[in-house]
Scaffold this motif. Structure first.
Motif, PDB file in Angstrom:
ATOM      1  N   ASN A  36       4.939   5.981  10.409  1.00  0.00           N
ATOM      2  CA  ASN A  36       4.965   5.536   9.016  1.00  0.00           C
ATOM      3  C   ASN A  36       6.375   5.681   8.438  1.00  0.00           C
ATOM      4  O   ASN A  36       6.845   4.797   7.718  1.00  0.00           O
ATOM      5  CB  ASN A  36       3.976   6.329   8.162  1.00  0.00           C
ATOM      6  CG  ASN A  36       2.545   5.885   8.370  1.00  0.00           C
ATOM      7  OD1 ASN A  36       2.257   5.000   9.164  1.00  0.00           O
ATOM      8  ND2 ASN A  36       1.638   6.505   7.647  1.00  0.00           N
ATOM      9  N   MET A  37       7.024   6.802   8.760  1.00  0.00           N
ATOM     10  CA  MET A  37       8.377   7.025   8.265  1.00  0.00           C
ATOM     11  C   MET A  37       9.316   5.939   8.784  1.00  0.00           C
ATOM     12  O   MET A  37      10.141   5.409   8.030  1.00  0.00           O
ATOM     13  CB  MET A  37       8.872   8.420   8.678  1.00  0.00           C
ATOM     14  CG  MET A  37       8.133   9.539   7.962  1.00  0.00           C
ATOM     15  SD  MET A  37       8.373  11.179   8.683  1.00  0.00           S
ATOM     16  CE  MET A  37      10.127  11.283   8.840  1.00  0.00           C
ATOM     17  N   LYS A  38       9.163   5.620  10.046  1.00  0.00           N
ATOM     18  CA  LYS A  38      10.012   4.596  10.653  1.00  0.00           C
ATOM     19  C   LYS A  38       9.757   3.229  10.011  1.00  0.00           C
ATOM     20  O   LYS A  38      10.694   2.483   9.723  1.00  0.00           O
ATOM     21  CB  LYS A  38       9.730   4.538  12.156  1.00  0.00           C
ATOM     22  CG  LYS A  38      10.695   3.720  12.952  1.00  0.00           C
ATOM     23  CD  LYS A  38      10.317   3.794  14.427  1.00  0.00           C
ATOM     24  CE  LYS A  38      11.465   3.397  15.293  1.00  0.00           C
ATOM     25  NZ  LYS A  38      11.143   3.537  16.717  1.00  0.00           N
ATOM     26  N   SER A  39       8.486   2.907   9.755  1.00  0.00           N
ATOM     27  CA  SER A  39       8.152   1.589   9.202  1.00  0.00           C
ATOM     28  C   SER A  39       8.691   1.404   7.784  1.00  0.00           C
ATOM     29  O   SER A  39       8.932   0.278   7.356  1.00  0.00           O
ATOM     30  CB  SER A  39       6.640   1.353   9.234  1.00  0.00           C
ATOM     31  OG  SER A  39       5.994   2.116   8.241  1.00  0.00           O
ATOM     32  N   VAL A  40       8.880   2.498   7.050  1.00  0.00           N
ATOM     33  CA  VAL A  40       9.413   2.395   5.680  1.00  0.00           C
ATOM     34  C   VAL A  40      10.859   2.881   5.589  1.00  0.00           C
ATOM     35  O   VAL A  40      11.394   3.047   4.497  1.00  0.00           O
ATOM     36  CB  VAL A  40       8.519   3.151   4.663  1.00  0.00           C
ATOM     37  CG1 VAL A  40       7.131   2.524   4.612  1.00  0.00           C
ATOM     38  CG2 VAL A  40       8.447   4.629   4.958  1.00  0.00           C
ATOM     39  N   ALA A  75      14.993  14.063   6.535  1.00  0.00           N
ATOM     40  CA  ALA A  75      15.968  14.557   5.555  1.00  0.00           C
ATOM     41  C   ALA A  75      15.637  14.040   4.155  1.00  0.00           C
ATOM     42  O   ALA A  75      15.745  14.782   3.173  1.00  0.00           O
ATOM     43  CB  ALA A  75      17.381  14.146   5.959  1.00  0.00           C
ATOM     44  N   ASP A  76      15.225  12.763   4.059  1.00  0.00           N
ATOM     45  CA  ASP A  76      14.817  12.207   2.763  1.00  0.00           C
ATOM     46  C   ASP A  76      13.642  12.997   2.191  1.00  0.00           C
ATOM     47  O   ASP A  76      13.608  13.324   1.002  1.00  0.00           O
ATOM     48  CB  ASP A  76      14.383  10.742   2.899  1.00  0.00           C
ATOM     49  CG  ASP A  76      15.487   9.816   3.396  1.00  0.00           C
ATOM     50  OD1 ASP A  76      16.658  10.055   3.048  1.00  0.00           O
ATOM     51  OD2 ASP A  76      15.164   8.855   4.126  1.00  0.00           O
ATOM     52  N   ILE A  77      12.696  13.287   3.043  1.00  0.00           N
ATOM     53  CA  ILE A  77      11.475  13.981   2.606  1.00  0.00           C
ATOM     54  C   ILE A  77      11.767  15.435   2.259  1.00  0.00           C
ATOM     55  O   ILE A  77      11.252  15.952   1.262  1.00  0.00           O
ATOM     56  CB  ILE A  77      10.373  13.840   3.665  1.00  0.00           C
ATOM     57  CG1 ILE A  77      10.001  12.356   3.805  1.00  0.00           C
ATOM     58  CG2 ILE A  77       9.149  14.671   3.287  1.00  0.00           C
ATOM     59  CD1 ILE A  77       9.121  12.035   4.979  1.00  0.00           C
ATOM     60  N   TRP A  78      12.611  16.086   3.049  1.00  0.00           N
ATOM     61  CA  TRP A  78      12.984  17.476   2.718  1.00  0.00           C
ATOM     62  C   TRP A  78      13.585  17.525   1.310  1.00  0.00           C
ATOM     63  O   TRP A  78      13.294  18.429   0.522  1.00  0.00           O
ATOM     64  CB  TRP A  78      13.964  18.059   3.730  1.00  0.00           C
ATOM     65  CG  TRP A  78      13.354  18.452   5.050  1.00  0.00           C
ATOM     66  CD1 TRP A  78      13.646  17.919   6.272  1.00  0.00           C
ATOM     67  CD2 TRP A  78      12.352  19.451   5.282  1.00  0.00           C
ATOM     68  NE1 TRP A  78      12.885  18.517   7.239  1.00  0.00           N
ATOM     69  CE2 TRP A  78      12.084  19.475   6.666  1.00  0.00           C
ATOM     70  CE3 TRP A  78      11.652  20.327   4.456  1.00  0.00           C
ATOM     71  CZ2 TRP A  78      11.154  20.321   7.235  1.00  0.00           C
ATOM     72  CZ3 TRP A  78      10.719  21.183   5.024  1.00  0.00           C
ATOM     73  CH2 TRP A  78      10.476  21.182   6.396  1.00  0.00           C
ATOM     74  N   GLY A  79      14.432  16.551   1.014  1.00  0.00           N
ATOM     75  CA  GLY A  79      15.035  16.496  -0.313  1.00  0.00           C
ATOM     76  C   GLY A  79      13.985  16.340  -1.404  1.00  0.00           C
ATOM     77  O   GLY A  79      14.071  16.978  -2.462  1.00  0.00           O
ATOM     78  N   ASP A 128       0.851  -1.184   0.000  1.00  0.00           N
ATOM     79  CA  ASP A 128       0.000   0.000   0.000  1.00  0.00           C
ATOM     80  C   ASP A 128       0.887   1.234   0.000  1.00  0.00           C
ATOM     81  O   ASP A 128       1.942   1.245   0.633  1.00  0.00           O
ATOM     82  CB  ASP A 128      -0.887   0.042   1.253  1.00  0.00           C
ATOM     83  CG  ASP A 128      -1.969  -1.026   1.233  1.00  0.00           C
ATOM     84  OD1 ASP A 128      -2.433  -1.364   0.129  1.00  0.00           O
ATOM     85  OD2 ASP A 128      -2.338  -1.506   2.315  1.00  0.00           O
ATOM     86  N   PRO A 129       0.448   2.294  -0.685  1.00  0.00           N
ATOM     87  CA  PRO A 129       1.181   3.549  -0.552  1.00  0.00           C
ATOM     88  C   PRO A 129       1.064   4.034   0.900  1.00  0.00           C
ATOM     89  O   PRO A 129       0.071   3.750   1.578  1.00  0.00           O
ATOM     90  CB  PRO A 129       0.480   4.496  -1.523  1.00  0.00           C
ATOM     91  CG  PRO A 129      -0.725   3.798  -2.013  1.00  0.00           C
ATOM     92  CD  PRO A 129      -0.692   2.380  -1.571  1.00  0.00           C
ATOM     93  N   VAL A 130       2.080   4.748   1.361  1.00  0.00           N
ATOM     94  CA  VAL A 130       2.138   5.165   2.768  1.00  0.00           C
ATOM     95  C   VAL A 130       2.240   6.687   2.854  1.00  0.00           C
ATOM     96  O   VAL A 130       3.099   7.294   2.205  1.00  0.00           O
ATOM     97  CB  VAL A 130       3.350   4.516   3.477  1.00  0.00           C
ATOM     98  CG1 VAL A 130       3.456   4.973   4.915  1.00  0.00           C
ATOM     99  CG2 VAL A 130       3.262   2.995   3.391  1.00  0.00           C
ATOM    100  N   LEU A 131       1.388   7.268   3.684  1.00  0.00           N
ATOM    101  CA  LEU A 131       1.403   8.711   3.906  1.00  0.00           C
ATOM    102  C   LEU A 131       2.513   9.053   4.900  1.00  0.00           C
ATOM    103  O   LEU A 131       2.556   8.523   6.006  1.00  0.00           O
ATOM    104  CB  LEU A 131       0.042   9.163   4.449  1.00  0.00           C
ATOM    105  CG  LEU A 131      -0.212  10.644   4.518  1.00  0.00           C
ATOM    106  CD1 LEU A 131      -0.188  11.273   3.127  1.00  0.00           C
ATOM    107  CD2 LEU A 131      -1.574  10.906   5.172  1.00  0.00           C
ATOM    108  N   LEU A 132       3.426   9.922   4.485  1.00  0.00           N
ATOM    109  CA  LEU A 132       4.569  10.284   5.327  1.00  0.00           C
ATOM    110  C   LEU A 132       4.395  11.653   5.975  1.00  0.00           C
ATOM    111  O   LEU A 132       4.916  11.901   7.063  1.00  0.00           O
ATOM    112  CB  LEU A 132       5.853  10.264   4.493  1.00  0.00           C
ATOM    113  CG  LEU A 132       6.160   8.940   3.795  1.00  0.00           C
ATOM    114  CD1 LEU A 132       7.362   9.087   2.874  1.00  0.00           C
ATOM    115  CD2 LEU A 132       6.370   7.833   4.814  1.00  0.00           C
ATOM    116  N   MET A 133       3.679  12.535   5.290  1.00  0.00           N
ATOM    117  CA  MET A 133       3.444  13.882   5.802  1.00  0.00           C
ATOM    118  C   MET A 133       2.172  14.410   5.168  1.00  0.00           C
ATOM    119  O   MET A 133       1.891  14.132   4.007  1.00  0.00           O
ATOM    120  CB  MET A 133       4.624  14.793   5.455  1.00  0.00           C
ATOM    121  CG  MET A 133       4.630  16.162   6.111  1.00  0.00           C
ATOM    122  SD  MET A 133       3.647  17.423   5.280  1.00  0.00           S
ATOM    123  CE  MET A 133       4.573  17.689   3.798  1.00  0.00           C
TER     124      MET A 133
END
Length: 174
Positions: free
Chosen positions: A116-120, A125-129, A102-107
């Protein structure tokens, strides 16, 4: 294989003949199985793409006909299996749930979903990029960041976000 008594000439002939022949084989398989062959819809699709690339390389440097044909047949089997799995996915909810992530909502709307971020295994920093990559110039304009089933990250930004866009996305608020 081509010139048993002239190894350098044999290597040159294999390079000029086997690589292009294997590439034409892959093109033919894509024509038969369709353009979705190398799409990244599921993890299996991604692994299939990598495997086909590896088998293409093996075919291009094969030292005998058996090894060359084995690579071509393995490509056919992988693409055939990919086709069968796509058929199962389209007809069975159970198959879809087993094969697809399933797609995962990070923010969403400035709220980070740390679990969610931890589980994937994603960091802020990845998301800021990814926000910068998507040309988000004001954080408040970022509506949502989604890790898609393909491993790609979608950044949704603008004035507002219609909830239907997040259909199927794993939302920790639900």
């Amino acid at each position: 294989m081509f010139f048993d008594d002239a190894p350098q000439l044999d290597m040159l002939a294999r390079s000029l003949i086997l690589g292009p022949a294997a590439l034409l084989w892959v093109v033919a398989m894509v024509r038969i199985f369709g353009l979705g062959t190398f799409s990244k819809m599921t993890a299996f699709d991604f692994v299939s793409t990598v495997a086909i690339g590896s088998l293409l390389a093996n075919a291009a440097v094969a030292t005998n006909w058996l090894g060359f044909l084995q690579s071509l047949i393995a490509m056919l089997v992988i693409l055939g299996l990919q086709e069968v799995l796509a058929l199962f996915r389209s007809r069975s909810k159970l198959a879809r749930s087993v094969i697809e992530n399933d797609p995962v909502l990070l923010m969403r709307d400035g709220q980070w979903f740390e679990n969610n971020m931890k589980s994937v295994r994603m960091t802020k920093a990845d998301i800021w990029g990814k926000l910068r990559e998507a040309n988000v110039v004001k954080f408040e304009d970022a509506r949502a960041v989604v890790l898609e089933t393909t491993g790609d990250i979608s950044v949704l930004h603008g004035e507002n976000l219609e909830p239907v866009i997040l259909t199927g996305v794993k939302d920790p608020q639900d």
